[in-house]
Design a protein around this motif. Structure first.
Motif, PDB file in Angstrom:
ATOM      1  N   ILE A   1      22.776 -38.928 -15.557  1.00 43.92           N
ATOM      2  CA  ILE A   1      22.011 -38.354 -16.662  1.00 43.92           C
ATOM      3  C   ILE A   1      21.322 -39.495 -17.396  1.00 43.92           C
ATOM      4  CG2 ILE A   1      22.113 -36.905 -18.724  1.00 43.92           C
ATOM      5  CD1 ILE A   1      23.020 -35.490 -16.134  1.00 43.92           C
ATOM      6  N   PRO A   2      19.988 -39.497 -17.451  1.00 45.48           N
ATOM      7  CA  PRO A   2      19.293 -40.634 -18.068  1.00 45.48           C
ATOM      8  C   PRO A   2      19.385 -40.636 -19.596  1.00 45.48           C
ATOM      9  CG  PRO A   2      17.711 -39.016 -17.278  1.00 45.48           C
ATOM     10  CD  PRO A   2      19.049 -38.553 -16.828  1.00 45.48           C
ATOM     11  N   ARG A   3      18.848 -41.682 -20.174  1.00 47.26           N
ATOM     12  CA  ARG A   3      19.074 -41.981 -21.585  1.00 47.26           C
ATOM     13  C   ARG A   3      18.477 -40.971 -22.553  1.00 47.26           C
ATOM     14  NH1 ARG A   3      16.075 -47.666 -21.911  1.00 47.26           N
ATOM     15  NH2 ARG A   3      17.208 -47.820 -19.930  1.00 47.26           N
ATOM     16  N   ASN A   4      17.385 -40.299 -22.186  1.00 46.26           N
ATOM     17  CA  ASN A   4      16.680 -39.451 -23.145  1.00 46.26           C
ATOM     18  C   ASN A   4      17.022 -37.967 -23.063  1.00 46.26           C
ATOM     19  OD1 ASN A   4      15.109 -41.522 -24.417  1.00 46.26           O
ATOM     20  ND2 ASN A   4      13.885 -41.647 -22.542  1.00 46.26           N
ATOM     21  N   VAL A   5      17.936 -37.596 -22.173  1.00 45.82           N
ATOM     22  CA  VAL A   5      18.312 -36.183 -22.057  1.00 45.82           C
ATOM     23  C   VAL A   5      19.068 -35.754 -23.311  1.00 45.82           C
ATOM     24  CG1 VAL A   5      19.764 -34.519 -20.822  1.00 45.82           C
ATOM     25  CG2 VAL A   5      18.338 -36.141 -19.552  1.00 45.82           C
ATOM     26  N   THR A   6      18.585 -34.685 -23.936  1.00 42.31           N
ATOM     27  CA  THR A   6      19.231 -34.144 -25.131  1.00 42.31           C
ATOM     28  C   THR A   6      19.858 -32.773 -24.883  1.00 42.31           C
ATOM     29  OG1 THR A   6      17.157 -33.133 -25.883  1.00 42.31           O
ATOM     30  CG2 THR A   6      17.632 -35.364 -26.653  1.00 42.31           C
ATOM     31  N   THR A   7      19.426 -32.104 -23.814  1.00 42.27           N
ATOM     32  CA  THR A   7      19.920 -30.752 -23.539  1.00 42.27           C
ATOM     33  C   THR A   7      20.257 -30.608 -22.070  1.00 42.27           C
ATOM     34  OG1 THR A   7      18.528 -29.821 -25.293  1.00 42.27           O
ATOM     35  CG2 THR A   7      19.406 -28.286 -23.661  1.00 42.27           C
ATOM     36  N   ILE A   8      21.462 -30.117 -21.802  1.00 41.80           N
ATOM     37  CA  ILE A   8      21.852 -29.739 -20.447  1.00 41.80           C
ATOM     38  C   ILE A   8      22.256 -28.278 -20.509  1.00 41.80           C
ATOM     39  CG2 ILE A   8      23.438 -30.135 -18.522  1.00 41.80           C
ATOM     40  CD1 ILE A   8      23.700 -33.022 -19.438  1.00 41.80           C
ATOM     41  N   GLY A   9      21.533 -27.438 -19.805  1.00 40.39           N
ATOM     42  CA  GLY A   9      21.751 -26.003 -19.874  1.00 40.39           C
ATOM     43  C   GLY A   9      23.038 -25.552 -19.213  1.00 40.39           C
ATOM     44  N   GLU A  10      23.365 -24.301 -19.470  1.00 41.38           N
ATOM     45  CA  GLU A  10      24.594 -23.693 -18.971  1.00 41.38           C
ATOM     46  C   GLU A  10      24.689 -23.774 -17.450  1.00 41.38           C
ATOM     47  OE1 GLU A  10      26.547 -19.912 -20.745  1.00 41.38           O
ATOM     48  OE2 GLU A  10      25.247 -19.217 -19.128  1.00 41.38           O
ATOM     49  N   GLN A  11      25.824 -24.233 -16.989  1.00 39.86           N
ATOM     50  CA  GLN A  11      26.153 -24.278 -15.569  1.00 39.86           C
ATOM     51  C   GLN A  11      25.091 -25.007 -14.739  1.00 39.86           C
ATOM     52  OE1 GLN A  11      28.562 -20.841 -14.100  1.00 39.86           O
ATOM     53  NE2 GLN A  11      27.454 -19.699 -15.692  1.00 39.86           N
ATOM     54  N   ALA A  12      24.579 -26.088 -15.286  1.00 42.34           N
ATOM     55  CA  ALA A  12      23.533 -26.846 -14.599  1.00 42.34           C
ATOM     56  C   ALA A  12      23.981 -27.341 -13.230  1.00 42.34           C
ATOM     57  CB  ALA A  12      23.081 -28.023 -15.466  1.00 42.34           C
ATOM     58  N   PHE A  13      25.299 -27.605 -13.083  1.00 39.91           N
ATOM     59  CA  PHE A  13      25.822 -28.121 -11.813  1.00 39.91           C
ATOM     60  C   PHE A  13      26.852 -27.156 -11.203  1.00 39.91           C
ATOM     61  CE2 PHE A  13      24.513 -31.699 -14.452  1.00 39.91           C
ATOM     62  CZ  PHE A  13      23.639 -32.353 -13.603  1.00 39.91           C
ATOM     63  N   PHE A  14      26.666 -25.870 -11.468  1.00 36.96           N
ATOM     64  CA  PHE A  14      27.591 -24.855 -10.972  1.00 36.96           C
ATOM     65  C   PHE A  14      27.705 -24.883  -9.450  1.00 36.96           C
ATOM     66  CE2 PHE A  14      27.404 -20.471  -9.143  1.00 36.96           C
ATOM     67  CZ  PHE A  14      28.765 -20.222  -9.177  1.00 36.96           C
TER      68      PHE A  14
END
Length: 546
Positions: free
Chosen positions: A164-177
């Motif tokens: 996950i890079p430095r500027n990510v502020t949001t990771i949505g639900e079950q992104a890696f389900f």
């Protein structure tokens, strides 16, 4: 040898034939150069908006794809939703630096995709952007990305690691389900929103566990200091063999352990107050659950389908149990619902086929639709005085032989006891319910409804159901009947908390009845004995209510 030197900048004059040949070559070269981008552009459908291009479709040719940075002289900024979706023959894609956004399902189900180059201007990876790209083993997310959408990499079974890079502020639900091969999620140290510990994804403060690793095997100890196990954090981690939850955890999120089919036990320590919706749904090996003394909420479907669960102590702190919370726990044998619970929601214990007894707390006002339906071995249930409503099909298909309906019940739904073939007696403590549904007792023709003297509504509400006045009765067929310690006595059976006066007389030809005892039937029964029975050659008894 003779050498001729031509001064720089001086050219030999061209003949007319040479000039014509040069013109033809240049023209063909120009046409060829024009044809290359035109051919590439012909692979795409696109729209124009505010002098920018959005790619909306692709002809799904096999092999690699290079997305142009410009079309018709305008920058390509967006890959629209579903543009490459289902292009199973796509093997690699290069996204130019002009693109800032990948739409929902932009590359969804590109099962042959093994290589992705994402341009350095992309900010958003839309929902399901790379979902079901099963051949994708790795991907580099550029520092420009700020938002990773829900399910963005769901079911990318070949994905083994991601950063996950430095500027990510949001990771949505079950992104890696269901990324079943995922063994590590690393986070750039400069990221201010997320962190990683031993490859597991957390928030920056390591207070919320966001995503465990479906590709890992064995057990896992959640670090001390974690307060929340995030929604879907361990979903479908089928190789999780054990989990240790520290005392710092207060909340187990929605679907946190759903589908962990090899997890055999779980202990929620006393700090846990909430168990989320579907938290342990479908954990088929979960045979032991210990809930701490602070749990107030058990969410909808929290333990649904936990077929190995045999016993469960719901703590007295629990006030809310969601619908279907224990539905399908077919080996659960007993349940005690605490007094703080006010409603048993629909299907809460449906299809708990081994459930034999249910103790319902004294604050429950509603027994919801299908609450205990298909509990085929349910032989005993205590319905408290607090209950007002018994829902449709609430006890459908039970093994109840008798049941007592408290006087506060005003509504009984359709087919509430339908299919309960063993149900012989239903005792009503009050007036007939004002709302009485269709086929409440259904196909139980031998069921008799007993009502108390002085209660009303019994003449008109029932169809094809036998109603009988419920009177106190001497239990002449149990061991209490007869002489004990030089006194004649017997058990009296009737409605709980009712008062029964026992009267006696020595001669039925000229009866003079005299009160010889007053009994309060706590729990529906009371023992009467007559110390003077031996003073008479004969002694007859009768019961009446005062």
């Amino acid at each position: 040898m003779k050498t001729t030197c031509r001064p720089a900048g001086i050219h030999r004059p061209k003949t007319p034939a040479m000039q014509w040949t040069t013109v033809r070559i240049l023209r063909r070269l120009h046409l060829l150069l024009l044809a290359i981008p035109l051919a590439a552009q012909a692979q795409f459908d696109y729209t124009t908006n505010n002098d920018t291009i959005t790619i909306t479709g692709y002809n799904c040719t096999e092999g690699p794809a290079t997305i142009p940075s410009t079309i018709d002289g305008l920058p390509v900024t967006t890959i629209g939703g579903g543009t490459f979706s289902g292009c199973s023959g796509l093997t690699s894609v290069t996204i130019p630096n002009s693109v800032t956004s990948l739409g929902a399902e932009a590359f969804g189900s590109c099962t042959g995709l093994t290589s992705v180059t994402i341009g350095t201007s992309v900010k958003t990876l839309g929902a399901h952007a790379f979902a079901d790209c099963t051949g994708l083993a790795s991907i580099t997310i550029p520092d420009s990305v700020t938002d990773i959408g829900a399910w963005a990499f769901a079911r990318c079974s070949g994905l083994t690691g991601v950063t996950i890079p430095r500027n990510v502020t949001t990771i949505g639900e079950q992104a890696f389900f269901h990324c079943t091969g995922l063994g590590a999620i690393e986070v750039d140290a400069l990221n201010s929103h997320f962190g990683s510990l031993n490859g597991v994804l957390f928030d920056k403060n390591l207070a919320t566990l966001i995503q465990y690793l479906p590709g890992r095997t064995g057990g896992y100890t959640i670090p001390d200091g974690v307060s929340t196990i995030g929604d879907w954090a361990f979903r479908d981690c089928i190789n999780l063999a054990s989990v240790a939850i520290p005392n710092s955890v207060t909340n187990i999120g929605k679907g946190a352990f759903v589908g962990c089919k090899n997890l055999p036990s779980v202990v929620a320590p006393d700090g846990v107050t909430s168990i989320g919706t579907f938290a342990f749904q479908g954990c088929g090996s979960l045979g032991s659950v210990t809930l701490g003394n602070s749990v107030t909420t058990i969410g909808r479907g929290a333990f649904e389908g936990c077929v190995s669960l045999t016993n469960l102590n719901i703590p007295n702190s629990t006030a809310n149990i969601g619908s279907s919370a224990f539905a399908g726990c077919r080996n659960l044998t007993g349940v005690n619902i605490p007094d703080k619970v006010t409603s048993i929601e629909e299907r809460t214990f449906a299809a708990c086929a081994s459930l034999t007894n249910a103790m319902i707390g004294n604050s429950v006002t509603n027994i919801g639709d299908w609450a205990f339906a298909y509990c085929s071995h349910l032989a005993g249930v205590t319905i408290p005085k607090s209950v007002i409503r018994i829902g449709a099909n609430a006890f459908y298909g039970s093994s109840l032989s008798s049941v007592t309906i408290p006087d506060g019940v005003t509504a009984i739904g359709n087919e509430a006891f339908y299919g309960s073939a063993s149900l012989m007696a239903v005792y009503f403590m009050g007036n007939a319910p004002s709302e009485f549904g269709r086929d409440v007792f259904g196909d139980s023709p031998e069921t008799i409804l007993y009502y108390l003297p002085g209660t009303t509504g019994w003449d008109s509400i029932f169809v094809n159901v036998q109603t009988v006045l419920w009177l106190p009765r001497v239990q002449s067929d149990d061991p209490s009947f007869g002489v004990r310690e030089n006194q004649f006595g017997f058990n009296i059976n009737w409605a709980s908390e009712r008062v029964v006066v026992v009267e006696a007389c020595p001669d039925l030809a000229t009866p003079v009845w005299t009160p010889v005892g007053t009994n309060i039937l706590n729990g529906g029964t009371s023992y009467f004995s007559d110390p003077q029975w031996a003073d008479y050659p004969a002694r007859f008894y009768r019961l009446r209510s005062p």
